[in-house]
Scaffold this motif. Structure first.
Motif, mmCIF file in Angstrom:
data_model
loop_
_atom_site.group_PDB
_atom_site.id
_atom_site.type_symbol
_atom_site.label_atom_id
_atom_site.label_comp_id
_atom_site.label_asym_id
_atom_site.label_seq_id
_atom_site.Cartn_x
_atom_site.Cartn_y
_atom_site.Cartn_z
ATOM 1 N N ASP A 1 16.472 4.341 7.856
ATOM 2 C CA ASP A 1 15.381 3.510 8.368
ATOM 3 C C ASP A 1 14.259 4.440 8.798
ATOM 4 O O ASP A 1 14.336 5.058 9.863
ATOM 5 N N ASN B 1 13.011 4.452 12.389
ATOM 6 C CA ASN B 1 13.984 4.737 13.448
ATOM 7 C C ASN B 1 14.283 6.232 13.409
ATOM 8 O O ASN B 1 15.173 6.675 12.684
ATOM 9 N N ARG C 1 17.907 7.434 14.006
ATOM 10 C CA ARG C 1 18.816 7.268 12.863
ATOM 11 C C ARG C 1 18.537 8.314 11.794
ATOM 12 O O ARG C 1 19.468 8.877 11.206
ATOM 13 N N GLN C 2 17.272 8.585 11.514
ATOM 14 C CA GLN C 2 16.942 9.546 10.476
ATOM 15 C C GLN C 2 17.474 10.932 10.819
ATOM 16 O O GLN C 2 18.025 11.630 9.954
ATOM 17 N N TYR D 1 3.919 0.504 7.691
ATOM 18 C CA TYR D 1 4.945 -0.516 7.922
ATOM 19 C C TYR D 1 4.791 -1.656 6.919
ATOM 20 O O TYR D 1 5.789 -2.162 6.384
ATOM 21 N N TYR E 1 6.174 -0.487 3.698
ATOM 22 C CA TYR E 1 7.639 -0.463 3.804
ATOM 23 C C TYR E 1 8.224 -1.861 3.619
ATOM 24 O O TYR E 1 9.306 -2.030 3.035
#
Length: 299
Positions: free
Chosen positions: A174, A177, A180-181, A278, A281
């Motif tokens: 994501d 995020n 998370r990356q 965004y 995305y």
């Protein structure tokens, strides 16, 4: 002669920045509990609870510090270099955040072409920060601003965002995020990570990296000396600065980009770029996403 009274109370965002002041006597340091462009205010409010008045703040140059400078709450410094606002130095840089691709066990890509090939193989995670992505857009001849946000509609800039679209589409995680990356990279799920890196931070052993640095955009962490009026203002009203008109942030929901400033006016350019990213995305064609943002920036 010191620009602030003694003893000095310093507020920092990053615990690592405490060491910047370890050699000074009569200096107390408070550490904010979170990071981000506004988190230093948490430390200011914490200092208030301790009965201390903040004299020096270490944080990212952005909306709040420009607001303080505009109102005369920062002390201009007699220096030849630093963070400049309206022709006067108002901050001393302590670090720079620049785009960097970091890899484990292999040479890093050194061009957008190599970066895209790595992305197609599923070996790259990207942090969708506007300064990070500027490394792709500017490398292909584009720009965010050349006197007008309409630079976002130039052929080369659109081509840069088409490359960004491919990076986002191929990303296994994501991109919005960052936690998370970075986890994907740290646990070995991807070989490389395109992220923001602080210049003063040493590269971990066994890693290789390449700085996709463009001189137009970088995050600057600096020390700012508060004037007596500024210190008093933050003591009384620091929490009120948390309430901002941040339409792009609200539209984006979970992303909090840092604005770029031009003297005397708020410039929501980077939040606009984040919003366009965004939209891309989420499936909006790059040209249409950029047109939507330019309309909002110029209306």
């Amino acid at each position: 002669m010191s620009v602030v009274r003694e003893p000095v109370f310093v507020s920092v965002l990053d615990p690592a920045d405490v060491s910047l002041f370890s050699g000074f006597r009569d200096v107390s340091v408070s550490v904010a509990n979170a990071t981000g462009p506004y988190s230093f205010l948490q430390s200011v409010l914490g200092a208030r609870l301790l009965g201390a008045r903040v004299d020096v703040v270490v944080g990212y140059w952005g909306s709040t510090f420009a607001d303080l400078a505009e109102n005369g709450y920062l002390i201009p410094l007699n220096l030849t270099g630093g963070v400049v606002y309206r022709g006067r130095v108002v901050g001393v840089p302590v670090d720079y955040g620049v785009p960097l691709v970091i890899c484990r066990g292999a040479p890093p890509p050194r061009s957008v072409h190599e970066l895209l090939n790595l992305s197609r193989s599923g070996g790259l995670a990207v942090v969708a920060d506007p300064v990070v992505l500027s490394s792709v857009v500017y490398s292909l001849g584009g720009s965010y601003f050349n006197g007008s946000p309409r630079a976002l509609l130039s052929r080369d800039t659109v081509r840069g965002f088409e490359a960004v679209e491919l990076l986002l589409r191929n990303d296994p995680g994501d991109p919005f995020n960052y936690t998370r990356q970075r986890s994907l990279f740290n646990n070995g799920s991807v070989r490389c990570l395109l992220d923001l890196w602080w210049v003063s931070k040493p590269l971990p052993s066994g890693y290789t990296a390449y700085i996709f640095y463009n001189k137009s955009l970088a995050y600057v962490k600096a020390a700012f000396a508060l004037s007596p009026r500024g210190a008093e203002f933050l003591q009384r009203y620091g929490d009120k600065l948390l309430i901002k008109n941040r339409s792009f942030d609200i539209a984006l929901g979970r992303v909090e980009p840092i604005p770029v400033y031009r003297p005397g006016a708020y410039d929501p350019l980077l939040p606009g770029v984040s919003y366009a990213t965004y939209l891309i995305y989420r499936g909006t064609e790059p040209t249409q996403a950029l047109k939507q943002v330019v309309r909002q920036l110029t209306q």
